[in-house]
Design an enzyme around this catalytic site. Structure first.
Site, short mmCIF file in Angstrom:
data_model
loop_
_atom_site.label_atom_id
_atom_site.label_comp_id
_atom_site.label_asym_id
_atom_site.label_seq_id
_atom_site.Cartn_x
_atom_site.Cartn_y
_atom_site.Cartn_z
N CYS A 56 0.07 21.68 -31.43
CA CYS A 56 0.06 21.25 -29.87
C CYS A 56 0.05 22.32 -28.94
O CYS A 56 1.13 23.39 -29.07
CB CYS A 56 1.40 20.17 -29.70
SG CYS A 56 1.45 19.83 -27.87
N CYS A 60 7.04 22.59 -25.22
CA CYS A 60 8.38 22.06 -25.27
C CYS A 60 9.21 22.82 -26.02
O CYS A 60 9.04 23.13 -27.17
CB CYS A 60 8.09 20.62 -25.84
SG CYS A 60 6.88 19.53 -25.11
N CYS A 63 10.53 21.48 -29.68
CA CYS A 63 9.36 20.97 -30.54
C CYS A 63 8.81 21.89 -31.61
O CYS A 63 8.16 22.80 -31.12
CB CYS A 63 8.47 20.16 -29.95
SG CYS A 63 7.10 19.20 -30.61
N CYS A 100 5.26 2.68 -34.82
CA CYS A 100 4.95 3.66 -33.87
C CYS A 100 3.98 4.96 -34.42
O CYS A 100 4.33 5.44 -35.54
CB CYS A 100 6.20 4.28 -33.27
SG CYS A 100 7.41 3.08 -32.71
N CYS A 132 3.15 0.59 -31.33
CA CYS A 132 3.40 1.55 -30.45
C CYS A 132 2.65 3.01 -30.76
O CYS A 132 2.26 3.26 -31.78
CB CYS A 132 4.95 1.84 -30.24
SG CYS A 132 5.36 3.03 -29.24
N CYS A 192 8.10 2.72 -23.13
CA CYS A 192 8.98 3.06 -23.98
C CYS A 192 9.24 4.41 -23.35
O CYS A 192 8.43 5.42 -23.61
CB CYS A 192 8.60 3.16 -25.45
SG CYS A 192 9.91 3.99 -26.58
N ARG A 264 17.38 2.70 -27.76
CA ARG A 264 17.17 2.97 -29.34
C ARG A 264 18.00 4.34 -29.39
O ARG A 264 18.05 5.32 -29.00
CB ARG A 264 15.69 3.34 -29.44
CG ARG A 264 15.33 3.70 -30.94
CD ARG A 264 13.76 3.98 -31.10
NE ARG A 264 13.23 2.48 -30.81
CZ ARG A 264 12.27 2.32 -30.03
NH1 ARG A 264 11.59 3.42 -29.35
NH2 ARG A 264 11.79 1.24 -29.69
#
Length: 340
Positions: A56, A60, A63, A100, A132, A192, A264
């Site tokens: 990616c 972040c 991550c 998901c 999702c 979400c 969650r």
């Protein structure tokens, strides 16, 4: 007695007063609110699969999938559609009612990969599971295509407060996040969106995140509360572990100010004892991820969750319970996670 009123006009001061209240009083209030709108014995069981891993371009700080960091995550291109659908069937057989799919993209591009994701969505939807995706930023047109394919929910976490955001991520803005959520909402897909605690933020930042979520025109249908799982090679690898009491404060406050949301208990659960998880359920958590991995970080195994559910007399929430979509009798998901 009338139910707690659903509000979208919370002030930061009101949320701070709730968040900072004595923890046992906070849990009691949250548990009471939870019972007004939800069955306390019912927990939504979700499975999260990384359908495209690593590489990616974002930065972040938490991550391990960011290409710029040196972690143990191996880059994998988008999985074949048939393999993803096999994984969805296995998840359903293990008791999950929501599936998901996550892809390590900055944004969705209109190409063959997106076409394949649409096929995945159609396939999972046909199994009677809530489907999702979390694929990064979306345009209005892309959100509509996902909706037309049968997508039930889209995850796009805000991560932290607007004020702390640029200490965590610099390759996109907070408004970019909010724009995608608006596109998702406009298409009719359930939202979400939650955050991560343990990113070096203050309690004021946590209150700010909750304020942003709770003052949206419609509350997110799902609010994931994640505790950072520090990964070697990322800028946040040395961050201290978040305590269960910090998780409880976030979960309980979220439950009180967003009574109908599925709150969650997400990343970080693998480090929690049964007793700690029970506190989170008491405080209003009513959704978990099942399976041994959350994208690239560890998660409790299915057998451990089966034991947890039996100990606490919990049961999986059925898919589409609130009548959001028709479900045929033969599509009711297997709730095997509770069966000996």
């Amino acid at each position: 007695m009338s139910k707690t009123v659903i509000r979208n006009d919370w002030t930061r001061e009101e949320i701070a007063e709730i968040y900072n209240s004595p923890v046992l009083d906070l849990i009691y209030r949250a548990a009471t609110t939870h019972r007004e709108y939800n069955d306390p014995q019912e927990v939504q069981v979700c499975t999260l699969l990384s359908v495209k891993t690593g590489g990616c371009p974002e930065d972040c700080g938490y991550c391990p999938q960011a290409a710029r960091y040196h972690t143990n995550v191996k880059v994998h291109k988008l999985m074949p559609v048939n393999e993803v659908l096999d994984a969805a069937r296995n998840a359903k057989d293990s008791g999950s009612t929501r599936f998901c799919m996550g892809a390590a993209w900055r944004e969705v591009r209109d190409n063959r990969d997106f076409d394949n994701v649409l096929e995945m969505v159609k396939g999972v939807n046909s199994m009677g599971m809530e489907v999702c995706c979390t694929l990064g930023m979306l345009t209005e047109d892309q959100a509509q295509k996902l909706k037309d394919a049968g997508l039930y929910a889209y995850n796009h976490n805000l991560d932290t407060s607007e004020e702390h955001y640029d200490k965590v991520i610099t390759t996109r803005t907070y408004d970019d996040r909010l724009d995608t959520i608006q596109h998702v909402r406009k298409s009719g897909i359930a939202v979400c969106s939650g955050g991560i605690i343990g990113l070096g933020e203050t309690h004021i930042d946590r209150i700010g995140l909750l304020h942003t979520l709770a003052t949206m025109p419609e509350h997110p249908e799902s609010v994931p509360v994640n505790a950072l799982v520090p990964v070697e090679g990322t800028p946040m690898e040395e961050q201290p572990r978040v305590s269960v009491w910090e998780m409880v404060r976030m979960i309980a406050t979220a439950r009180i100010i967003m009574p109908k949301a599925m709150v969650r208990l997400s990343a970080g659960r693998v480090r929690m004892s049964q007793e700690e998880q029970a506190l989170c359920f008491m405080a209003g958590a009513n959704s978990i991820f099942a399976g041994d991995k959350l994208l690239t970080t560890p998660n409790p195994e299915v057998d451990a969750d089966k034991e947890l559910f039996q100990t606490l007399n919990l049961r999986p929430r059925a898919a589409f319970k609130d009548g959001e979509a028709p479900v045929k009798i033969d599509q009711i998901p297997n709730t095997g996670i509770l069966v000996d």
